[in-house]
Design an enzyme around this catalytic site. Structure first.
Site, PDB file in Angstrom:
ATOM      1  N   GLU A   1       7.600  12.225  -3.480  1.00 19.13           N
ATOM      2  CA  GLU A   1       7.878  10.758  -3.457  1.00 19.13           C
ATOM      3  C   GLU A   1       6.441  10.103  -4.020  1.00 19.13           C
ATOM      4  O   GLU A   1       5.381  10.652  -3.816  1.00 19.13           O
ATOM      5  CB  GLU A   1       8.170  10.333  -2.259  1.00 19.13           C
TER       6      GLU A   1
ATOM      7  N   CYS B   1      12.274  11.141   1.341  1.00 18.16           N
ATOM      8  CA  CYS B   1      11.265  11.116   2.650  1.00 18.16           C
ATOM      9  C   CYS B   1      12.102  10.855   3.893  1.00 18.16           C
ATOM     10  O   CYS B   1      12.787  11.636   4.194  1.00 18.16           O
ATOM     11  CB  CYS B   1      10.370  10.100   2.186  1.00 18.16           C
TER      12      CYS B   1
ATOM     13  N   ASN C   1       6.458  11.756   1.415  1.00 23.52           N
ATOM     14  CA  ASN C   1       4.881  11.379   1.693  1.00 23.52           C
ATOM     15  C   ASN C   1       4.938  11.146   3.372  1.00 23.52           C
ATOM     16  O   ASN C   1       5.487   9.930   3.764  1.00 23.52           O
ATOM     17  CB  ASN C   1       4.575  10.070   1.101  1.00 23.52           C
TER      18      ASN C   1
ATOM     19  N   ASN D   1      11.680   2.317  -4.283  1.00 19.81           N
ATOM     20  CA  ASN D   1      11.051   3.658  -4.136  1.00 19.81           C
ATOM     21  C   ASN D   1      12.211   4.781  -4.845  1.00 19.81           C
ATOM     22  O   ASN D   1      13.050   4.956  -3.992  1.00 19.81           O
ATOM     23  CB  ASN D   1      10.942   3.970  -2.645  1.00 19.81           C
TER      24      ASN D   1
ATOM     25  N   LYS E   1      15.656   4.851  -2.810  1.00 16.54           N
ATOM     26  CA  LYS E   1      15.650   5.148  -1.510  1.00 16.54           C
ATOM     27  C   LYS E   1      16.292   4.160  -0.674  1.00 16.54           C
ATOM     28  O   LYS E   1      16.239   2.966  -0.780  1.00 16.54           O
ATOM     29  CB  LYS E   1      14.060   5.350  -0.994  1.00 16.54           C
TER      30      LYS E   1
ATOM     31  N   GLU F   1       6.959   0.143   3.634  1.00  9.95           N
ATOM     32  CA  GLU F   1       7.749   0.456   2.866  1.00  9.95           C
ATOM     33  C   GLU F   1       8.823  -1.017   2.717  1.00  9.95           C
ATOM     34  O   GLU F   1       9.304  -1.280   1.701  1.00  9.95           O
ATOM     35  CB  GLU F   1       8.550   1.539   2.830  1.00  9.95           C
TER      36      GLU F   1
HETATM   37  N1  ING Z   1       7.531   8.636   5.338  1.00  7.23           N
HETATM   38  C1  ING Z   1       7.849   9.023   6.654  1.00  7.23           C
HETATM   39  C2  ING Z   1       8.843  10.090   6.833  1.00  7.23           C
HETATM   40  O1  ING Z   1      10.068   9.705   7.230  1.00  7.23           O
HETATM   41  C3  ING Z   1       7.672   8.798   9.161  1.00  7.23           C
HETATM   42  C4  ING Z   1       7.711   8.041   8.042  1.00  7.23           C
HETATM   43  C5  ING Z   1       6.249   9.149   9.300  1.00  7.23           C
HETATM   44  C6  ING Z   1       8.506   9.128  10.007  1.00  7.23           C
HETATM   45  C7  ING Z   1       5.857   9.922  10.244  1.00  7.23           C
HETATM   46  C8  ING Z   1       8.228   9.901  11.163  1.00  7.23           C
HETATM   47  C9  ING Z   1       6.972   9.990  11.424  1.00  7.23           C
HETATM   48  O2  ING Z   1       8.545  11.326   6.502  1.00  7.23           O
HETATM   49  C10 ING Z   1       8.277   8.084   4.647  1.00  7.23           C
HETATM   50  N2  ING Z   1       7.771   7.621   3.425  1.00  7.23           N
HETATM   51  O3  ING Z   1       9.533   7.921   4.667  1.00  7.23           O
END
Ligand code: ING
Length: 308
Positions: free
Chosen positions: A47, A166, A191, A105, A122, A141
């Site tokens: 991503e 993601c 990410n 995204n 996304k 986001e």
């Molecule tokens: N990042 C994260 C993901 O779902 C996140 C958001 C971070 C969720 C940490 C839970 C814990 O992997 C993205 N870009 O969606």
């Protein structure tokens, strides 16, 4: 005759705010070249592979707009896609897309002939909409991107391929909606900050949850799942690595062992999908949507009993 697709997951280490685009492209081309040399039919990048994960900062105006691409493949990514075509390798690349006044995204899938096969925007946008200074870093986001219009599959590389990005991988519906359309191979860039500000207790489980959701998605839908990280400490924020290629059995067949630029490759036998799709998870025979009433938008939530 097995339908084997050789897939390379090209994990990318940190891309810093001041990283020149040419330098990033050189790194991606090096990963592409390694994947091709190891027999890959398609190389999957994370991503937002071209830029830092900029939703971690509160940005406005020109600097924010500078992270978006108007056309991919296009002038800013030409060296990467020209090399892919020369090598005869497909590419899946995550990037920030500007479409006029709209921003997404996005993950694009390009075939061995250099033609765009599919573009996915996304759906599940995590985080928050406004600047929240209490956080050690932002996750904007929902401010910087609009949601995509859903999950789709395409015929590519001798099979049926879907994409997700993601946070999508954490929702079971993502895999089910794609597998109901026949997806045999689901490509997912991510990410993922190790630290989750709303509940830091989850931090220690970042790697466990990453595998849990993708392995479950693969097994319960009888498909291959490829998860590819932008990894390492980027903009001062540790990001989860652990890119992996998962078989329809739920088994991890390849996994990265660094937090930097690293290629893993697996021979994905798409015919293995039927070992699950034609037996345990034969949707037509055993799956009963008519008995899943709550699958619609209703939320027949029954609150827990009042604490006595
Ligand atoms: N990042 C994260 C993901 O779902 C996140 C958001 C971070 C969720 C940490 C839970 C814990 O992997 C993205 N870009 O969606």
């Amino acid at each position: 005759m097995s339908r084997i697709v050789h897939v390379a997951a090209a994990q990318v280490g940190p891309v810093e705010r001041e990283s020149p685009r040419a330098e990033v492209l050189d790194r991606l081309i090096a990963l592409l070249t390694e994947g091709a040399a190891r027999g890959a039919d398609v190389v999957v990048f994370p991503e937002l592979a071209l830029t830092p994960f900029f939703p971690r900062w509160f940005l406005e105006g020109d600097e924010l707009e500078s992270f978006y691409e108007d056309e991919v493949p296009g002038p800013s990514t030409k060296p990467l896609f020209e090399e892919a075509r020369r090598l005869g390798v497909g590419v899946s690349l995550g990037y920030a897309e500007r479409d006029g006044a709209h921003h997404y995204n996005t993950q694009v899938l390009v075939g061995k002939d250099g033609q765009v096969v599919a573009k996915y925007r996304k759906v599940h946008l995590p985080g928050h909409e406004e600047h929240e200074p209490w956080r050690p870093f932002q996750h904007l986001e929902r401010r910087y991107f609009e949601r995509g219009d859903g999950f789709h599959v395409s015929r590519a590389f001798g099979g049926v391929v879907g994409m997700a990005i993601c946070n999508d991988r954490r929702w079971p519906e993502t895999y089910r909606v794609l597998s109901l359309q026949g997806a045999e191979l689901i490509l997912i860039g991510y990410n993922t900050p190790i630290h989750y500000a709303p509940d830091p207790g989850q931090d220690r489980l970042a790697g466990f949850h990453n595998n849990l959701v993708m392995a479950a998605g693969a097994y319960q839908n009888g498909c291959w799942v490829v998860g590819v990280a932008k990894a390492g400490i980027e903009g001062g924020v540790p990001g989860l690595a652990e890119s992996q290629i998962i078989a329809p059995s739920g088994e991890v067949v390849a996994k990265t062992v660094t937090e930097g630029d690293e290629v893993i490759v697996a021979a994905c036998d798409l015919d293995l999908c039927d070992n699950y799709r034609k037996t345990l998870f034969d949707f037509d025979r055993y799956r009963l949507p008519e008995h899943y009433g709550l699958i619609t938008s209703q939320r027949g939530v029954v609150p827990p009993p009042e604490a006595s």
